[in-house]
Design a protein around this motif. Structure first.
Motif, PDB file in Angstrom:
ATOM      1  N   ASP A 142       1.580   7.083   6.224  1.00 36.85           N
ATOM      2  CA  ASP A 142       1.582   6.969   7.683  1.00 36.85           C
ATOM      3  C   ASP A 142       2.459   5.805   8.139  1.00 36.85           C
ATOM      4  N   LEU A 143       2.381   4.686   7.424  1.00 40.73           N
ATOM      5  CA  LEU A 143       3.203   3.523   7.747  1.00 40.73           C
ATOM      6  C   LEU A 143       4.684   3.862   7.607  1.00 40.73           C
ATOM      7  N   VAL A 144       5.038   4.540   6.529  1.00 35.29           N
ATOM      8  CA  VAL A 144       6.431   4.941   6.320  1.00 35.29           C
ATOM      9  C   VAL A 144       6.898   5.836   7.472  1.00 35.29           C
ATOM     10  N   ALA A 145       6.060   6.766   7.908  1.00 29.77           N
ATOM     11  CA  ALA A 145       6.424   7.648   9.025  1.00 29.77           C
ATOM     12  C   ALA A 145       6.662   6.834  10.301  1.00 29.77           C
ATOM     13  N   GLU A 146       5.813   5.842  10.551  1.00 34.90           N
ATOM     14  CA  GLU A 146       6.010   4.973  11.723  1.00 34.90           C
ATOM     15  C   GLU A 146       7.317   4.205  11.620  1.00 34.90           C
ATOM     16  N   LEU A 147       7.589   3.658  10.450  1.00 30.68           N
ATOM     17  CA  LEU A 147       8.815   2.887  10.267  1.00 30.68           C
ATOM     18  C   LEU A 147      10.052   3.772  10.417  1.00 30.68           C
ATOM     19  N   ARG A 148      10.015   4.956   9.812  1.00 36.49           N
ATOM     20  CA  ARG A 148      11.171   5.871   9.897  1.00 36.49           C
ATOM     21  C   ARG A 148      11.477   6.262  11.331  1.00 36.49           C
ATOM     22  N   ALA A 149      10.454   6.339  12.177  1.00 35.95           N
ATOM     23  CA  ALA A 149      10.649   6.728  13.576  1.00 35.95           C
ATOM     24  C   ALA A 149      11.242   5.600  14.419  1.00 35.95           C
ATOM     25  N   ARG A 150      11.237   4.383  13.895  1.00 35.41           N
ATOM     26  CA  ARG A 150      11.735   3.228  14.656  1.00 35.41           C
ATOM     27  C   ARG A 150      13.235   3.297  14.927  1.00 35.41           C
ATOM     28  N   GLU A 151      14.004   3.365  13.856  1.00 39.46           N
ATOM     29  CA  GLU A 151      15.462   3.292  13.947  1.00 39.46           C
ATOM     30  C   GLU A 151      16.081   4.021  12.756  1.00 39.46           C
TER      31      GLU A 151
ATOM     32  N   ARG B  21       9.004   2.344  -4.894  1.00 37.37           N
ATOM     33  CA  ARG B  21       7.661   1.986  -5.334  1.00 37.37           C
ATOM     34  C   ARG B  21       7.036   1.182  -4.200  1.00 37.37           C
ATOM     35  N   VAL B  22       5.711   1.117  -4.212  1.00 37.65           N
ATOM     36  CA  VAL B  22       5.012   0.397  -3.150  1.00 37.65           C
ATOM     37  C   VAL B  22       3.860  -0.406  -3.754  1.00 37.65           C
ATOM     38  N   ALA B  23       3.606  -1.559  -3.155  1.00 35.71           N
ATOM     39  CA  ALA B  23       2.457  -2.379  -3.529  1.00 35.71           C
ATOM     40  C   ALA B  23       1.709  -2.750  -2.252  1.00 35.71           C
ATOM     41  N   VAL B  24       0.390  -2.660  -2.324  1.00 30.74           N
ATOM     42  CA  VAL B  24      -0.465  -3.077  -1.205  1.00 30.74           C
ATOM     43  C   VAL B  24      -1.240  -4.297  -1.696  1.00 30.74           C
ATOM     44  N   ASP B  25      -1.087  -5.398  -0.965  1.00 28.92           N
ATOM     45  CA  ASP B  25      -1.702  -6.669  -1.366  1.00 28.92           C
ATOM     46  C   ASP B  25      -1.420  -6.989  -2.831  1.00 28.92           C
ATOM     47  N   GLN B  26      -0.167  -6.799  -3.208  1.00 32.69           N
ATOM     48  CA  GLN B  26       0.380  -7.138  -4.522  1.00 32.69           C
ATOM     49  C   GLN B  26      -0.176  -6.302  -5.676  1.00 32.69           C
ATOM     50  N   GLU B  27      -0.704  -5.125  -5.352  1.00 30.42           N
ATOM     51  CA  GLU B  27      -1.171  -4.182  -6.375  1.00 30.42           C
ATOM     52  C   GLU B  27      -0.341  -2.909  -6.269  1.00 30.42           C
ATOM     53  N   LEU B  28       0.312  -2.505  -7.356  1.00 29.46           N
ATOM     54  CA  LEU B  28       1.069  -1.260  -7.341  1.00 29.46           C
ATOM     55  C   LEU B  28       0.155  -0.095  -7.000  1.00 29.46           C
ATOM     56  N   THR B  29       0.648   0.788  -6.149  1.00 31.50           N
ATOM     57  CA  THR B  29      -0.156   1.924  -5.720  1.00 31.50           C
ATOM     58  C   THR B  29       0.773   3.079  -5.375  1.00 31.50           C
ATOM     59  N   ASP B  30       0.224   4.138  -4.788  1.00 28.69           N
ATOM     60  CA  ASP B  30       1.065   5.256  -4.373  1.00 28.69           C
ATOM     61  C   ASP B  30       1.063   5.350  -2.846  1.00 28.69           C
ATOM     62  N   PHE B  31       1.838   6.292  -2.355  1.00 30.02           N
ATOM     63  CA  PHE B  31       2.031   6.394  -0.908  1.00 30.02           C
ATOM     64  C   PHE B  31       0.825   6.972  -0.174  1.00 30.02           C
ATOM     65  N   ASP B  32      -0.149   7.482  -0.899  1.00 29.82           N
ATOM     66  CA  ASP B  32      -1.381   7.972  -0.272  1.00 29.82           C
ATOM     67  C   ASP B  32      -2.442   6.882  -0.176  1.00 29.82           C
ATOM     68  N   ALA B  33      -2.125   5.683  -0.622  1.00 28.90           N
ATOM     69  CA  ALA B  33      -3.092   4.588  -0.636  1.00 28.90           C
ATOM     70  C   ALA B  33      -3.527   4.216   0.779  1.00 28.90           C
ATOM     71  N   PRO B  34      -4.813   3.918   0.948  1.00 30.55           N
ATOM     72  CA  PRO B  34      -5.310   3.502   2.267  1.00 30.55           C
ATOM     73  C   PRO B  34      -4.844   2.090   2.603  1.00 30.55           C
ATOM     74  N   LEU B  35      -4.718   1.825   3.899  1.00 34.55           N
ATOM     75  CA  LEU B  35      -4.287   0.507   4.363  1.00 34.55           C
ATOM     76  C   LEU B  35      -5.414  -0.308   4.987  1.00 34.55           C
ATOM     77  N   ALA B  36      -6.624   0.219   5.016  1.00 35.67           N
ATOM     78  CA  ALA B  36      -7.741  -0.497   5.638  1.00 35.67           C
ATOM     79  C   ALA B  36      -7.891  -1.882   5.014  1.00 35.67           C
ATOM     80  N   GLY B  37      -7.796  -2.902   5.841  1.00 35.55           N
ATOM     81  CA  GLY B  37      -7.954  -4.277   5.382  1.00 35.55           C
ATOM     82  C   GLY B  37      -6.744  -4.876   4.688  1.00 35.55           C
ATOM     83  N   ALA B  38      -5.671  -4.111   4.533  1.00 36.54           N
ATOM     84  CA  ALA B  38      -4.474  -4.625   3.847  1.00 36.54           C
ATOM     85  C   ALA B  38      -3.792  -5.696   4.687  1.00 36.54           C
ATOM     86  N   ARG B  39      -3.307  -6.726   4.001  1.00 30.62           N
ATOM     87  CA  ARG B  39      -2.568  -7.793   4.667  1.00 30.62           C
ATOM     88  C   ARG B  39      -1.067  -7.692   4.415  1.00 30.62           C
TER      89      ARG B  39
END
Length: 81
Positions: free
Chosen positions: A29-38, A52-70
Motif C-alpha cells: 500500500d505504501l509503494v502504491a501511495e509513493l508511486r502515485a506521487r510523482e 528488497r524492503v525492511a521494516v524497522d530494520q528487519e527484512l520482510t516482504d511487500f505484504d508486511a503490515p505497517l502497524a506501529g512501524a517507524r
C-alpha cells in the motif's frame, strides 16, 4: 514514518530519506501511495522484483503490515564478494 532509499532507488527518487504521513496498512500500500506521487517514484518502484524492503530494520516482504512501524527502507538485493 521515515522512508529510506538506498543505491539506485535513492538516485531515481533524488532523496536518501523522507518523513511521510501515510494511511498505508502494508508495504505494498505504501509503494502504491509513493508511486502515485510523482513520475520519479513510479520509475523507482516499477519493478518490485528488483527491490528488497525492511521494516524497522528487519527484512520482510511487500505484504508486511505497517502497524506501529517507524521506518521502512527500500534497496536493491545485496551481493557478496
Amino acid at each position: 514514518m521515515d522512508v529510506l532509499y538506498f543505491a539506485w532507488v535513492r538516485e531515481r527518487i533524488g532523496l536518501p530519506k523522507e518523513r511521510i504521513e501515510t494511511s498505508a496498512t502494508t508495504v505494498s500500500d505504501l509503494v502504491a501511495e509513493l508511486r502515485a506521487r510523482e513520475e520519479r517514484y513510479d520509475a523507482a518502484f516499477a519493478d518490485l522484483t528488483a527491490l528488497r524492503v525492511a521494516v524497522d530494520q528487519e527484512l520482510t516482504d511487500f505484504d508486511a503490515p505497517l502497524a506501529g512501524a517507524r521506518e521502512v527502507a527500500f534497496f536493491p538485493p545485496m551481493t557478496g564478494g
